[in-house]
Design an enzyme around this catalytic site. Structure first.
Site, PDB file in Angstrom:
ATOM      1  N   HIS A  44      -4.229   6.233   3.619  1.00 49.41           N
ATOM      2  CA  HIS A  44      -4.642   5.171   3.656  1.00 49.41           C
ATOM      3  C   HIS A  44      -3.964   3.573   3.986  1.00 49.41           C
ATOM      4  CE1 HIS A  44      -5.504   1.914  -0.401  1.00 49.41           C
ATOM      5  NE2 HIS A  44      -6.999   2.760  -0.265  1.00 49.41           N
ATOM      6  N   ASP A  74       0.453  -1.510  -0.292  1.00 48.52           N
ATOM      7  CA  ASP A  74      -0.027  -0.465  -0.037  1.00 48.52           C
ATOM      8  C   ASP A  74       0.793   1.217   0.185  1.00 48.52           C
ATOM      9  OD1 ASP A  74      -2.278   1.481   0.429  1.00 48.52           O
ATOM     10  OD2 ASP A  74      -3.095  -0.565   0.626  1.00 48.52           O
ATOM     11  N   SER A 126     -10.740  -1.331  -0.645  1.00 51.64           N
ATOM     12  CA  SER A 126      -9.314  -0.541  -0.589  1.00 51.64           C
ATOM     13  C   SER A 126      -9.711  -1.381   1.534  1.00 51.64           C
ATOM     14  CB  SER A 126      -9.316   0.025   0.054  1.00 51.64           C
ATOM     15  OG  SER A 126      -8.356   0.607  -1.731  1.00 51.64           O
TER      16      SER A 126
END
Length: 758
Positions: free
Chosen positions: A213, A143, A541
């Protein structure tokens, strides 16, 4: 500094600039080599790759960015068009393709999934025992990196790191392995060579997360429990990951300009060598043939090493055939809602009060109605509230109605605020339907669905003096119906292999609270100066790491299970009804959802821990699957990394793979027949009976209709025959299921039916 020094310095600058310009003129390519053609005179494949490149092209040795060992037979290099063509002429080179760029698929979930209380007696062990066992499981997260200071990565209750772990934390200017890694966060690497060749690459190269994220996904999978977590007062409670005691290793592969295939492949290559048990990738692109999909290549190599790979399905729904990451050895995860919401309300001047959602946390706009404005031109920049589209003379001091679409939802709020607006109503259009996603806007804002949006648009159009006032309702739980399939969640059918039903499952992916980077505000916008330790965001996600964490728990409970057995357990125990006991709905229009949207259904970890039966698949099964596709023998050997493999055993149809679901495509024949193999992981002496659901256009028969498993580990086969009625419209589709039942278990496989033009 003397004149001579200045001249030399300037010359050095010029030479540096020239060399950078030369490199930037090239592009990154991934080169697939015919692995078994390496001459014995080379000690390593890497030496052969480098020498071969120099013999065929003018490329320097440093042009090679990565040499892959575990995940791929080949290398990534910066090449010119001429050098690429030269490589393609070599018999030792199977393929050369440009580095693909992928995108990110952007604390109540443990309760919602049934993991906050004690496990059911049928599971056979306690939650404490499962947590203890999961300390030996390592989850690798590819990520944007990690914010290591987050409390979610505390190692207070962790034992020593497993001795088998070969990974490490890499040092950078803002990342000290001695300080920032511990017995919870046991690995942190970054991969940037592919990114560095992209235009505008100027980020700090480090394992540290400057986006948020990666921290969010890592803590969702395996974050430690943190009390009193919230986003600026919303969703207050205990935040925790799915596998609170599992270890985490983060691999930063995503940057502001995207996630580059060469970097992703290098990270998977390294993660396999490091010793991860689960790989979690909340990223992807469009569907591509497996032979040109770096994620599919890397995931196959991981699967063969016993590593479970979970990937997000994508956020391109509700459009059909919008899936990413569809290889059958990957767990493809869609998104659904949970039973928590953040209500907000828009009260109009005509007295109508409409409900929506919001995570706005400021002072609000008071109770006095304010003029409401909207540009009624369809898809105009100002109706969409695009950057620079609003006239401050019209907007200042007013509430603005903005259409959803094109730019980010939070960016619309920033555009309104910068133009002097005091509030925003964000109204869905046909493409987003009735789905509501809450955001932490910079100004008072309420998001509403399409139907409400149309009523507000009509009010502005017909009222002489349209006004609105916005107010906010905080956090509510036990929302019904839930789960609901998110409208943004990508859909089938699978365009790469239509005979494999995708997505596999859905998990929590809407308004999910998890840890956040302190380098960025909750909206991710540069002008957002707020800081928060936790954030609420949505996307596949978010659902992907939920399944990654659950897979870690299953791996802890059943360390001898293969990745396909874990996948089967999660799929065949998934549910397809919501908390009102009605069929799952689709947030796009609140119609009944189908397996093309939710796969096998919503995961149920309690039941997955004790599924009764599993559909297992070995690498040999996947080889037979690949042999049924239109790939050359060299390409199949490259994917499976076995130079001597043959297609002596091959499926006549890709749907023959021993998969936990069915996708039946009727073509020239009205009859499709598949044989499946079930393995008993329940009690000895188990007996199951079959139950079939099918649309009226298809007749289904299963033989035998009873399966008897005398011992644990026994395998039994059954054959299912699907017969289509004559004259079915090729545009038609239908859905059903095949379920093996006894008093303890229901092992359910969804079935999708489609008809192709012949």
């Amino acid at each position: 500094m003397g004149l001579r020094s200045v001249v030399c310095f300037c010359a050095a600058i010029f030479l540096l600039h020239s060399s950078l310009y030369t490199v930037s003129a090239k592009k990154t390519y991934i080169v697939l080599m015919n692995h078994h053609q390496k001459p014995p005179s080379y000690a390593t494949h890497g030496q052969w790759y480098s020498d071969h490149l120099q013999k065929l092209t003018s490329a320097a040795p440093e042009s090679i960015l990565y040499t892959y060992d575990s995940a791929y037979n080949g290398f990534a290099a910066a090449l010119s068009d001429e050098e690429v063509e030269s490589l393609r002429q070599s018999d030792s080179v199977l393929d050369v393709y440009e580095d693909p760029v992928y995108t990110l698929h952007t604390t109540r979930t443990p309760e919602f999934l049934g993991l906050a209380t004690e496990l059911a007696p049928s599971v056979g062990y306690s939650l404490q025992e499962l947590n203890q066992a999961s300390q030996d499981v390592i989850i690798g997260v590819l990520d944007t990196g990690v914010w290591p200071e987050s409390k979610s990565f505390s190692d207070k209750v962790m034992a020593d790191v497993p001795a088998r772990w070969q990974g490490e934390c890499e040092a950078a200017d803002d990342f000290d392995p001695k300080i920032h890694c511990n017995k919870k966060l046991i690995g942190a690497r970054f991969f940037s060579r592919g990114y560095n060749l992209s235009p505008g690459s100027n980020e700090s190269e480090s394992p540290r997360d400057g986006d948020g994220h990666g921290t969010h996904t890592a803590s969702t999978a395996a974050g430690a429990q943190v009390e009193n977590a919230s986003l600026l007062g919303y969703a207050t409670g205990n935040a925790r990951g799915m596998a609170t005691h599992a270890r985490l290793a983060t691999y930063r592969v995503c940057w502001k300009s995207g996630c580059f295939g060469s970097d992703i492949l290098a990270a998977i290559d390294r993660a396999i060598q490091d010793g991860v048990d689960v790989l979690s990738l909340s990223l992807g692109g469009g569907s591509a043939p497996y032979s040109r999909d770096p994620i599919a290549y890397g995931a196959y190599a991981a699967m063969e090493k016993g590593i479970f790979v979970s990937c997000s399905a994508g956020n391109s729904g509700p459009a059909k055939s919008s899936l990413a990451n569809v290889a059958p050895w990957i767990m493809t995860v869609g998104a659904g809602t949970i039973d928590r919401d953040f209500p907000a309300f828009a009260t109009l001047g005509n007295g109508q009060k409409y409900a929506g959602v919001s995570l706005y946390s400021g002072a609000g706009m008071g109770s006095k109605p304010v003029e409401l404005v909207y540009n009624q031109s369809v898809n105009s920049p100002s109706s969409l509230c695009l950057y620079g589209s609003l006239d401050p003379a019209i907007v200042r001091g007013k509430v603005v109605l903005c259409d959803r679409g094109i730019n980010a939802r939070v960016e619309k709020g920033a555009v309104v605020r910068d133009a002097g607006g005091v509030g925003m109503i964000l109204a869905n259009t046909a493409s987003s339907g009735e789905e509501l996603v809450a955001d932490s806007h910079l100004l008072p804002a309420v998001a509403v669905g399409r139907k409400v949006g149309d009523m507000i648009r009509q009010y502005v159009k017909t009222s002489e003096n349209p006004t609105a006032v916005l107010n906010f309702g905080g956090t509510v739980v036990n929302v019904k119906p839930s789960p609901v399939v998110a409208a943004f969640s990508s859909r089938g059918p699978n365009t790469v292999t239509p005979q494999i039903l995708k997505p596999d499952v859905i998990g929590p992916g809407v308004n999910i609270l998890a840890a956040w980077s302190q380098a960025v505000g909750p909206t991710g916008l540069e002008k957002d100066t707020r800081k928060t330790q936790f954030n609420i965001i949505s996307g596949t996600s978010m659902s992907c790491p939920h399944i990654s964490g659950l897979a870690a728990l299953l791996k802890a409970a059943h360390p001898d299970w293969s990745p396909s057995a874990i996948k089967s357990a999660l799929m065949t125990t998934a549910y397809t009804v919501d908390n009102t006991n009605s069929p799952l709905k689709d947030a796009a229009d609140y119609s009944i959802s189908t397996p093309w949207a939710h796969g096998a259904g919503h995961v149920d970890p309690q039941k997955a821990l004790s599924p009764g039966l599993v559909y297992d698949a070995k690498p040999e099964d996947y080889i037979a699957f690949l042999c049924s596709l239109d790939y050359t023998m060299d390409m199949i050997q490259a994917i499976v990394k076995r130079p001597n493999v043959t297609c002596a055993t091959k499926f006549h149809d890709p749907g023959q793979l021993n998969y936990p679901s069915f996708s039946v495509v009727f073509g020239k024949s009205r009859v499709v027949r598949y044989t499946r193999r079930l393995t008993n992981v329940g009690a000895a002496g188990s007996v199951y009976q079959v139950s079939v659901e099918a649309p009226p256009t298809v007749v289904v028969s299963v033989k035998p209709s009873n399966l008897v498993f005398r011992n644990v580990g026994d395998r039994q086969r059954y054959t299912v025959t699907f017969i289509s009625q004559k004259g079915v419209d090729p545009l038609n589709n239908g859905f059903g299921s095949i379920t093996w039942k006894n008093e303890q278990h229901q092992v359910r496989s969804p079935v999708a039916f489609s008809w192709s033009r012949q």
